[in-house]
Design a protein around this motif. Structure first.
Motif, PDB file in Angstrom:
ATOM      1  N   UNK A 192      30.141  30.674  42.340  1.00  0.00           N
ATOM      2  CA  UNK A 192      29.875  32.284  42.082  1.00  0.00           C
ATOM      3  C   UNK A 192      29.036  32.173  40.620  1.00  0.00           C
ATOM      4  N   UNK A 193      28.846  31.275  39.974  1.00  0.00           N
ATOM      5  CA  UNK A 193      27.908  31.448  38.654  1.00  0.00           C
ATOM      6  C   UNK A 193      26.549  31.145  39.044  1.00  0.00           C
ATOM      7  N   UNK A 194      26.180  30.729  40.199  1.00  0.00           N
ATOM      8  CA  UNK A 194      24.804  30.178  40.240  1.00  0.00           C
ATOM      9  C   UNK A 194      23.994  31.235  40.672  1.00  0.00           C
ATOM     10  N   UNK A 195      22.828  31.225  40.152  1.00  0.00           N
ATOM     11  CA  UNK A 195      21.901  32.194  40.187  1.00  0.00           C
ATOM     12  C   UNK A 195      21.488  32.475  41.917  1.00  0.00           C
ATOM     13  N   UNK A 196      21.089  33.786  42.459  1.00  0.00           N
ATOM     14  CA  UNK A 196      20.563  34.003  43.606  1.00  0.00           C
ATOM     15  C   UNK A 196      19.657  33.043  44.329  1.00  0.00           C
ATOM     16  N   UNK A 476      19.466  41.890  38.155  1.00  0.00           N
ATOM     17  CA  UNK A 476      19.495  40.757  37.487  1.00  0.00           C
ATOM     18  C   UNK A 476      19.894  39.444  38.349  1.00  0.00           C
ATOM     19  N   UNK A 477      19.574  39.541  39.677  1.00  0.00           N
ATOM     20  CA  UNK A 477      19.644  38.324  40.633  1.00  0.00           C
ATOM     21  C   UNK A 477      18.609  37.601  39.942  1.00  0.00           C
ATOM     22  N   UNK A 478      17.437  37.959  39.386  1.00  0.00           N
ATOM     23  CA  UNK A 478      16.273  37.499  38.829  1.00  0.00           C
ATOM     24  C   UNK A 478      15.960  38.038  37.540  1.00  0.00           C
ATOM     25  N   UNK A 479      15.484  37.465  36.601  1.00  0.00           N
ATOM     26  CA  UNK A 479      15.041  38.079  35.500  1.00  0.00           C
ATOM     27  C   UNK A 479      13.573  38.274  35.385  1.00  0.00           C
TER      28      UNK A 479
END
Length: 672
Positions: A192-196, A476-479
């Motif tokens: 759940x903490x890992x980025x998309x 903020x799936x990506x920055x």
């Protein structure tokens, strides 16, 4: 590294493991004492009558023979030990009553009423009389109470050992289950903490394999491997201690096992690690392919790719089979074959030493009881050794699986934040934003616009123009790589990702429904969304017109991905889900692209309900659905090439005009 982490997990439940090991120590102690009890029974009581006796008066433990009474020297008092000495000697199958003290070591024979004893090259004779069966039993009678007591003790030790083994197995199983439960929770929680980005680059089947298959292999480590290694080590230590206490010379014969097992373990690990790594890797790849094939079965069958898909799977499965076969050969060599050979070598060496030296009289003190105890110990010694060797395979599998699981746990993630902020007003600013999925390959270039609270902003453009990427960086799936995105004047990167998303919602082009019910899919388990609220939002978006005929209403079952519902039904449920969470910022990603014209009207009405009072971003292919947008951003190759409302863009007759004309033909002229 993996072994260290596995030990750390075990130490989490060290109390249970210590209890198991304490029970194991009790079981081992009882087991190791059993042969000593047997030895005492044989040497002191069963063969004990073949010892020195003294003539005495009638008394307890005294045996009548002829007109006199005799008592074993071991049971005689100091005064009684002064009496005349005699011996009971067994030669062949018969027992003889002999005058004087007869040497028990050496070779015995009977001739002409005399016992001949040859020991250390010297022969001694003793007058002897053969005892009848009843007379032999009479000499055995003092031993019966002792034998019964030792038998009771022997079986009591077995009971204690059994209870100890049960307790250690139960508690080790309990610890193993708790450890794996914690590990799986940790892995799933970490996901759940890992980025998309991680999920974009990792097949779902491989991730599933690590959480299920690999953790199950680790479960075997704590249940089978830990149990056998700990119990085996304690058994081996206990047995060696007992053997050295009985006779250090015989015990030295068995110490040759230690370097042999150590060398074999090193050799085994060298090959098994490589084989197990390939096996676990291919299992993950097969899981990924199976998952992908099931998801894409309509495409596979529609394009008649069944054979090619089967061949690709068979290739993976063939590689898996080859390494399984190699591991099988390695395990076959190491299990019963290795321990069987070692066991036979030790037994032969021991029996040769015992038979040769005892018969020749070179060594004294070797008795039948000692022989029995050592044969028993050697058999017991090889049980834990065999169990340990047989667990080499599981040990390597667990270590390889542990490396894969801990590699997943080592992926960089972010803690899920519970920080709350007041509801956004919905003022969104993209300030010269650049973004690249891969370094220096920008998919967004100098994106600069402002969405005021309550406005609707439409994003249009051809596939790959950057529409979805704008939503990815906003959520903020990506920055973003360069520039800044602000909500109500705050840079979103200064807030935790979960906090940014707290007042945002998204409706995807292909809405995802989870296994459960319609209500659980609207509420997503949030207690703030009651059944009444769920029913109200479904009605607000018009879903009651489509879902009203369902027999169970809110409790209608939803299977994986909502495959039993139509695209329009799934879309309306996802609209209701978004409305239930009352977001300040709403994103509609191609929300009407996969539905029929009749349902589109219903969806359009639902969208109007959703947009009220919210800043809304719409990604649209059907330009007719965004005519009323406050501003339309036309994207091309990651840049905003046009902006304005529908009338302004149609009047310019630029890229938007061309796109609209392609969709609506001559009606575009009239609309302009």
């Amino acid at each position: 590294m993996a072994a260290k982490r596995l030990i750390q997990y075990a130490l989490t439940f060290k109390g249970i493991i210590i209890t198991a090991l304490a029970a194991l120590m009790v079981a081992v102690g009882a087991d190791v004492l059993s042969p000593i009890v047997s030895k005492n029974m044989i040497d002191h009581h069963i063969t004990g009558i073949e010892s020195e006796w003294v003539e005495t008066a009638k008394s307890p433990q005294a045996v009548a023979y002829g007109s006199r009474y005799y008592k074993r020297l071991a049971y005689a008092s100091e005064e009684e030990k002064k009496g005349k000495k005699v011996s009971i000697v067994q030669v062949g199958k018969n027992f003889y009553f002999a005058e004087g003290k007869v040497e028990t070591d050496g070779k015995h024979s009977i001739r002409n009423g005399k016992v001949y004893v040859t020991y250390n090259g010297k022969t001694t004779t003793y007058p002897a009389v053969r005892l009848s069966y009843s007379e032999v039993l009479r000499f055995y009678s003092p031993e019966v109470p002792y034998i019964i007591n030792l038998l009771v003790l022997y079986f009591a030790l077995y009971i204690v050992s059994g209870l100890g083994q049960f307790a250690q197995y139960f508690y080790l199983q309990k610890a193993a289950n708790r450890i794996i439960q914690k590990m799986r929770n940790d892995v799933f929680s970490h996901l759940q903490k890992l980025p998309i980005q991680f999920f974009d680059n990792s097949p779902a089947g491989k991730i599933v394999s690590r959480i299920t298959n690999d953790t199950e292999a680790i479960h075997e480590l704590y249940v089978a491997v830990l149990s056998n290694f700990f119990s085996g080590a304690i058994y081996i230590i206990g047995i060696y201690i007992a053997m050295f206490l009985l006779d250090w010379r015989l015990a030295m014969i068995c110490t040759v096992l230690i370097p042999v097992l150590f060398i074999w373990m090193r050799v085994y690990r060298k090959f098994a690690q490589k084989y197990n790594y390939m096996i676990r890797s291919k299992v993950s790849e097969m899981n990924a392919m199976i998952n992908e094939s099931i998801q894409g079965m309509p495409v596979i069958q529609a394009f008649r790719r069944e054979k090619q898909t089967k061949n690709a799977f068979e290739k993976l499965n063939g590689t898996h089979f080859r390494y399984q076969k190699k591991l099988l050969v390695l395990n076959s060599l190491s299990s019963h074959n290795l321990t069987g050979i070692l066991k036979n070598l030790v037994l032969v060496s021991f029996l040769w030493y015992f038979g040769h030296d005892a018969a020749s009289g070179l060594v004294s003190g070797l008795s039948v009881g000692l022989l029995y105890a050592y044969v028993d110990y050697i058999n017991r010694l090889f049980n834990p050794i065999s169990n340990i060797v047989n667990q080499f395979g599981n040990l390597e599998q667990a270590i390889v699986s542990g490396e894969r699981v801990f590699k997943l746990l080592g992926e960089k993630g972010e803690d899920v934040s519970s920080e709350a902020v007041p509801r956004f007003k919905g003022h969104v600013v993209f300030d010269h934003v650049y973004f690249a999925y891969k370094e220096n390959e920008y998919v967004l270039k100098d994106i600069d616009f402002e969405a005021k609270p309550g406005e609707t902003v439409a994003l249009v453009g051809h596939t790959g123009s950057g529409k979805s990427s704008i939503m990815n960086v906003l959520f903020r799936f990506y920055d973003c790589t360069k520039g800044e995105i602000r909500i109500d004047g705050t840079d979103i990167r200064s807030l935790p990702r979960q906090t940014v998303r707290e007042h945002m919602a998204i409706v995807l082009q292909d809405p995802y429904l989870f296994t459960g019910t319609i209500y659980s899919n609207v509420s997503l388990g949030d207690p703030r969304i009651t059944r009444e609220k769920a029913a109200a939002v479904l009605k607000a978006v018009g879903a009651d017109k489509v879902l009203g005929n369902l027999e169970k209403g809110l409790d209608e079952p939803v299977i994986e991905k909502g495959s039993t519902f139509s695209s329009g039904q799934r879309q309306l449920i996802s609209f209701a889900r978004a409305l239930a969470f009352d977001p300040a910022i709403l994103i509609l990603d191609e929300a009407t692209s996969n539905i029929d014209t009749e349902t589109e009207t219903l969806i359009q009405e639902a969208m109007d309900v959703l947009k009220k009072g919210r800043t809304t971003f719409i990604i649209a292919h059907r330009l007719s659905t965004i005519k009323n947008a406050d501003q339309i951003l036309v994207l091309d190759r990651g840049r905003i090439v046009e902006r304005g409302n529908h009338e302004e863009l149609m009047g310019r007759k630029g890229k938007y005009y061309q796109m609209y004309q392609m969709q609506h033909g001559n009606r575009a002229e009239e609309a302009g």
